[in-house]
Design an enzyme around this catalytic site. Structure first.
Site, PDB file in Angstrom:
ATOM      1  CB  SER A 147      -0.850  -0.019   1.270  1.00 37.84           C
ATOM      2  OG  SER A 147      -1.350   1.250   1.584  1.00 37.84           O
TER       3      SER A 147
ATOM      4  CE1 TYR B 179      -4.630  -1.861   4.796  1.00 39.45           C
ATOM      5  CE2 TYR B 179      -3.368   0.126   4.286  1.00 39.45           C
ATOM      6  CZ  TYR B 179      -4.096  -0.977   3.863  1.00 39.45           C
ATOM      7  OH  TYR B 179      -4.309  -1.195   2.524  1.00 39.45           O
TER       8      TYR B 179
HETATM    9  P1  NDP Z   1     -11.666  -5.611  -0.395  1.00 38.83           P
HETATM   10  O1  NDP Z   1     -12.209  -5.378   0.975  1.00 38.83           O
HETATM   11  O2  NDP Z   1     -12.553  -5.514  -1.551  1.00 38.83           O
HETATM   12  O3  NDP Z   1     -10.923  -7.005  -0.454  1.00 38.83           O
HETATM   13  C1  NDP Z   1     -10.316  -7.598   0.644  1.00 38.83           C
HETATM   14  C2  NDP Z   1     -10.255  -9.076   0.367  1.00 38.83           C
HETATM   15  O4  NDP Z   1      -9.530  -9.716   1.426  1.00 38.83           O
HETATM   16  C3  NDP Z   1     -11.631  -9.707   0.312  1.00 38.83           C
HETATM   17  O5  NDP Z   1     -11.682 -10.502  -0.851  1.00 38.83           O
HETATM   18  C4  NDP Z   1     -11.708 -10.566   1.559  1.00 38.83           C
HETATM   19  O6  NDP Z   1     -12.434 -11.765   1.329  1.00 38.83           O
HETATM   20  C5  NDP Z   1     -10.257 -10.880   1.803  1.00 38.83           C
HETATM   21  N1  NDP Z   1      -9.968 -11.171   3.214  1.00 38.83           N
HETATM   22  C6  NDP Z   1      -9.919 -10.313   4.250  1.00 38.83           C
HETATM   23  N2  NDP Z   1      -9.649 -10.972   5.386  1.00 38.83           N
HETATM   24  C7  NDP Z   1      -9.528 -12.279   5.040  1.00 38.83           C
HETATM   25  C8  NDP Z   1      -9.250 -13.464   5.768  1.00 38.83           C
HETATM   26  N3  NDP Z   1      -9.037 -13.454   7.111  1.00 38.83           N
HETATM   27  N4  NDP Z   1      -9.194 -14.629   5.107  1.00 38.83           N
HETATM   28  C9  NDP Z   1      -9.409 -14.666   3.765  1.00 38.83           C
HETATM   29  N5  NDP Z   1      -9.668 -13.588   3.023  1.00 38.83           N
HETATM   30  C10 NDP Z   1      -9.725 -12.402   3.659  1.00 38.83           C
HETATM   31  O7  NDP Z   1     -10.463  -4.556  -0.513  1.00 38.83           O
HETATM   32  P2  NDP Z   1      -9.338  -4.322  -1.602  1.00 38.83           P
HETATM   33  O8  NDP Z   1      -9.627  -5.035  -2.847  1.00 38.83           O
HETATM   34  O9  NDP Z   1      -9.110  -2.881  -1.628  1.00 38.83           O
HETATM   35  O10 NDP Z   1      -8.074  -4.967  -0.877  1.00 38.83           O
HETATM   36  C11 NDP Z   1      -7.203  -5.883  -1.504  1.00 38.83           C
HETATM   37  C12 NDP Z   1      -5.775  -5.580  -1.080  1.00 38.83           C
HETATM   38  O11 NDP Z   1      -5.393  -4.322  -1.613  1.00 38.83           O
HETATM   39  C13 NDP Z   1      -5.595  -5.488   0.445  1.00 38.83           C
HETATM   40  O12 NDP Z   1      -4.370  -6.101   0.800  1.00 38.83           O
HETATM   41  C14 NDP Z   1      -5.506  -3.989   0.669  1.00 38.83           C
HETATM   42  O13 NDP Z   1      -4.796  -3.655   1.826  1.00 38.83           O
HETATM   43  C15 NDP Z   1      -4.783  -3.556  -0.592  1.00 38.83           C
HETATM   44  N6  NDP Z   1      -4.879  -2.140  -0.917  1.00 38.83           N
HETATM   45  C16 NDP Z   1      -6.096  -1.551  -1.142  1.00 38.83           C
HETATM   46  C17 NDP Z   1      -6.154  -0.215  -1.444  1.00 38.83           C
HETATM   47  C18 NDP Z   1      -7.445   0.498  -1.677  1.00 38.83           C
HETATM   48  O14 NDP Z   1      -7.443   1.750  -1.723  1.00 38.83           O
HETATM   49  N7  NDP Z   1      -8.554  -0.193  -1.838  1.00 38.83           N
HETATM   50  C19 NDP Z   1      -4.930   0.609  -1.555  1.00 38.83           C
HETATM   51  C20 NDP Z   1      -3.726  -0.112  -1.304  1.00 38.83           C
HETATM   52  C21 NDP Z   1      -3.714  -1.436  -1.002  1.00 38.83           C
HETATM   53  P3  NDP Z   1     -13.775 -12.107   2.185  1.00 38.83           P
HETATM   54  O15 NDP Z   1     -14.713 -10.968   1.932  1.00 38.83           O
HETATM   55  O16 NDP Z   1     -14.239 -13.405   1.644  1.00 38.83           O
HETATM   56  O17 NDP Z   1     -13.322 -12.196   3.603  1.00 38.83           O
END
Ligand code: NDP
Length: 252
Positions: free
Chosen positions: A144, A157
């Site tokens: 990030s 985070y």
């Molecule tokens: P979302 O909330 O859409 O996606 C997060 C994903 O992580 C979901 O698919 C969720 O699946 C999964 N997840 C969370 N906890 C668990 C767990 N314990 N076990 C299995 N799966 C888990 O957010 P983003 O798409 O934005 O996030 C994806 C990545 O991108 C993350 O690492 C985030 O930190 C990073 N990121 C995002 C940014 C943004 O602005 N959006 C910027 C920079 C980085 P489920 O719902 O099934 O639990």
């Protein structure tokens, strides 16, 4: 020659059932790989599989809770028993709780580190033997902007995402002799479930956009195309690197 060709490859994307993870699953699948998306939410998993299948992508979903080592080991075992090999691991699952540092319960704080950082080590460790079996592998860890900067309301985070970059560098160096490449992508802010609370507030959305010199937030596709590059042989001399996909945020 077809660039970024992932035909015959098997890719595992944690958190592949939504947001940035689904965009990366789509790009990697469209390049020819079989994609396994792994998340906790069965309904989200099956909705995402329908979207990928409608694009003729070979795919499957599996349930995982990435904070649970047994669940991560089981996930990788299932990929191997279903598809016989693993070539690409995208450690994408992530979470956040926005609070001032002094407001966190320790369990909440540790939970974010478990989800965002320790899970990447666990899934990578579970995959190691299988990468060796096929003569190498690619691990892509999602960091990030807060791998580099403090967040206004997110000490856990930022700590976890800073760790993602160092873990990627360390594993990149240590696994190079096995032809396992490990890199981190650091996206700018994107519109996903993780940021809805911020981007629904129009004043806050404008502040976030202003952080990115290119004048917009990231899309899933922006990140997905970087992931496709790192997953493909076109990036074969890149390991231990951090790739910002941030519209110039970190260059300021
Ligand atoms: P979302 O909330 O859409 O996606 C997060 C994903 O992580 C979901 O698919 C969720 O699946 C999964 N997840 C969370 N906890 C668990 C767990 N314990 N076990 C299995 N799966 C888990 O957010 P983003 O798409 O934005 O996030 C994806 C990545 O991108 C993350 O690492 C985030 O930190 C990073 N990121 C995002 C940014 C943004 O602005 N959006 C910027 C920079 C980085 P489920 O719902 O099934 O639990």
């Amino acid at each position: 020659m077809k660039l970024f060709d992932l035909t015959e490859k098997v890719a595992l994307v944690t958190g592949g059932n939504g947001g940035i993870g689904l965009a990366m699953s789509k790009a990697i699948g469209e390049a020819g790989a079989t994609v396994v998306i792994a998340g906790r939410n069965e309904e989200k998993n099956s909705q995402s599989i329908k979207k990928l299948e409608s694009l003729n992508i070979k795919c499957k979903s599996l349930i995982v809770d990435v904070v649970d080592e047994t669940s991560c080991n089981q996930l990788v075992d299932n990929v191997i028993s279903d598809f016989g090999k693993l070539n690409i691991l995208v450690n994408n699952a992530g979470t956040n709780i926005r609070k001032r540092p002094e407001e966190y319960d320790l369990d909440e704080w540790k939970g974010i580190i478990d989800t965002n950082l320790i899970s990447m080590f666990t899934c990578s460790k579970a995959s190691f033997k299988h990468f060796k079996d096929v003569g190498g592998g690619k691990i892509i860890n999602i960091g990030s902007m807060h791998s580099l900067f403090g967040a206004p309301l997110g000490s856990a985070y930022s700590a976890s995402k800073g760790g993602v970059v160092q873990l990627s560098r360390d594993m990149g160096v240590n696994l190079a002799k096995f032809n396992i490449r490990v890199n981190a992508i650091c996206p700018g802010y994107a519109y996903t479930n993780l940021t809805t609370a911020l981007t629904e507030d129009k004043e806050m959305e404008k502040k976030l956009i202003d952080l990115h010199p290119l004048g917009r937030l990231a899309t899933g596709e922006d990140v997905a195309h970087a992931a496709l590059f790192l997953a493909s042989d076109e990036s074969s001399f890149i390991t231990g690197a951090l790739l910002p996909v941030d519209g110039g945020y970190t260059a300021k």
